[in-house]
Design an enzyme around this catalytic site. Structure first.
Site, PDB file in Angstrom:
ATOM      1  N   GLU A 235       0.863  -1.169   0.000  1.00 37.88           N
ATOM      2  CA  GLU A 235       0.000   0.000   0.000  1.00 37.88           C
ATOM      3  C   GLU A 235       0.902   1.222   0.000  1.00 37.88           C
ATOM      4  OE1 GLU A 235      -3.005  -0.145  -0.557  1.00 37.88           O
ATOM      5  OE2 GLU A 235      -3.484  -2.234  -0.133  1.00 37.88           O
ATOM      6  N   CYS A 269      -1.971   9.217   2.481  1.00 39.20           N
ATOM      7  CA  CYS A 269      -1.636   8.576   1.202  1.00 39.20           C
ATOM      8  C   CYS A 269      -2.645   8.878   0.107  1.00 39.20           C
ATOM      9  CB  CYS A 269      -1.486   7.070   1.392  1.00 39.20           C
ATOM     10  SG  CYS A 269      -2.962   6.261   2.060  1.00 39.20           S
TER      11      CYS A 269
END
Length: 495
Positions: A235, A269
């Protein structure tokens, strides 16, 4: 096995989830979990639900400790915000998984091929635990990301080891100290330490390794995992763009973009990284964005609700990015929100039309700097996005159905939100994950995490007529020839 907050369940060897540092033996901790898994290869539904429940017990009981540790690591971050992003998502995810886990554990029926399906044969998938799962979490949300990944791994029946970022020492210490009250080390353990420990952790022969962080570090993690043929979930992040249609509500688009850009001072993110819009819309968008920043973070509140930058090095990097953008000829618009250097707060900045080779256009910003860049039209915006690495998130503001479909069909990203930002991550039934440079594999939403940390074992059970497969045994004759003629046919075109 049920546990309370003041009594930890007995486990293999009865060991506590000790703080594991450079001088300790990661191999022995891994061996402990591997042994525990061997003794319970397919945990019951009750056992899995109990472990998930204990994670919720932990984050609720220790919420003030989580806040204190986070503030210590960050210098300043609003307590309400910490609870909203580090605790509430864990609880919501645990509830969603607990509700649906019984159905996920049922065998998934599949159709047996002809002629076996006519003769009592069965075909199905059973989702089997992998074993010991390693999880490496970053500094910008260590508690939530560690616990959500653990929930998914527990739902699939695994044991879990979590390496906390060295840039979150207070959070790591808090987790290492308090989690043993809820979990035996054979179930869930916290690993702390510097880069050397992270390298050793990634090199362990996990049954699955999940890493959240930068693409640069991910290459090293993936290389270490490859030595053991360990499957990985990555991720990562990237430059998540915002595409604004010429007919969109510019005030609304600017307000939502700014809200997403400045949450956690841009250190997320999937926060919007840069905006693409047509030149006639530029000044109206900038004005609306500036106004929205002042409304969200009034200067008279002196940055009370505005997060700090996580580290001194990252704070310095923000200045370097801005200096480079200014040198490239970009227009710089700084908004006063009462930020202070003592709190390591960096004032929000809008950077207008920087050069394509400037650092703010080449690097993931990961801070409170929003780039606004003009393009000829929506098609040019799509081309611009596609020329770069595939982002973790993409955002579109507009109402034209054709434009929306063009964007969905012709761009690649981990996820998309339309007329909003970041809420794709908050939907409990949507998987979360990247594509290409922004990662591989999904978890978190729906059954994505359960499946990510399970092996889909294919099972065939022969039916009542057990001689059917023998028709393909040699010596070959007329029976096989008939079967081949039945099967070797082209697919007719669809009308």
């Amino acid at each position: 096995m049920t546990a309370t907050t003041d009594k930890k369940p007995e486990g293999v060897e009865g060991m506590l989830a000790d703080n594991i540092s450079c001088g300790d033996d990661l191999q022995s901790q891994f061996a402990l979990q591997r042994e525990a898994f061997a003794a319970e290869r397919y945990p019951s539904l009750a056992s899995r639900l109990d472990r998930i429940r204990r994670i919720v017990d932990f984050v609720v009981d220790q919420q003030e400790a989580i806040v204190a540790a986070t503030v210590k690591d960050w210098l300043h971050k609003p307590a309400a915000f910490i609870k909203a992003v580090e605790i509430l998502p864990v609880i919501n995810h645990a509830k969603a998984v607990s509700k649906r886990l019984p159905s996920w554990l049922r065998d998934e029926r599949r159709k047996a091929d002809f002629p076996f399906n006519l003769l009592g044969a069965k075909a199905y998938i059973r989702y089997q635990p992998l074993g010991v799962v390693g999880v490496m979490v970053p500094w910008n949300g260590p508690v939530a990301m560690a616990m959500v990944a653990a929930i998914d791994a527990f739902s699939a029946g695994n044991r879990v080891m979590v390496k906390i970022s060295e840039y979150s020492p207070a959070a790591a210490a808090m987790l290492a100290e308090t989690l043993p009250r809820y979990f035996d080390a054979s179930e869930l353990s916290i690993v702390t330490g510097e880069v050397g420990v992270s390298r050793a952790f990634a090199a362990l022969p996990f049954d699955h390794l999940m890493y959240t962080g930068s693409a640069g570090t991910a290459r090293h993690v993936m290389a270490a995992a490859a030595q053991n043929l360990t499957p990985v979930t990555l991720e990562l992040g990237g430059k998540s763009p915002v595409l604004v249609d010429r007919h969109a509500d510019l005030q609304y688009a600017a307000q939502r973009t700014v809200s997403g850009r400045l949450i956690n001072a841009g250190q997320g993110c999937i926060t919007p990284d840069y905006v693409l819009l047509e030149a006639p819309c530029l000044e109206a968008f900038i004005e609306a964005a500036s106004q929205a920043i002042r409304q969200l973070y009034p200067a008279e509140l002196q940055g009370r609700d505005y997060a700090a930058i996580a580290t001194n090095a990252h704070y310095q990097r923000m200045h370097e990015l801005l200096d480079d953008a200014r040198a490239s000829g970009a227009r710089i618009i700084e908004i006063d929100v009462g930020a202070t250097t003592e709190r390591r707060q960096f004032s929000p900045v809008i950077v207008v039309d920087p050069a394509d080779d400037s650092r703010v256009m080449q690097e993931e910003i990961f801070g409170p700097i929003l780039v606004v860049k003009t393009v000829a039209d929506l098609s040019a915006a799509v081309d611009y996005v596609n020329a770069g690495e595939r982002p973790l998130a993409l955002y579109y503001f507009g109402h034209a159905s054709q434009a929306k479909q063009q964007l969905l069909a012709q761009t690649h990203s981990g996820g998309v939100a339309i007329n909003e930002v970041m809420l794709q991550l908050m939907m409990s039934d949507l998987p979360f994950g990247g594509v290409g440079h922004s990662g591989m594999g999904s978890y978190w939403g729906g059954e994505a995490g359960f499946r990510r940390f399970s092996h889909a074992k294919s099972v065939f059970e022969q039916g009542w007529y057990k001689k059917v497969a023998a028709m393909m045994d040699p010596p070959y004759g007329a029976t096989l020839e008939k079967m081949l003629k039945l099967g070797m046919k082209k697919i007719p075109p669809r009308s």
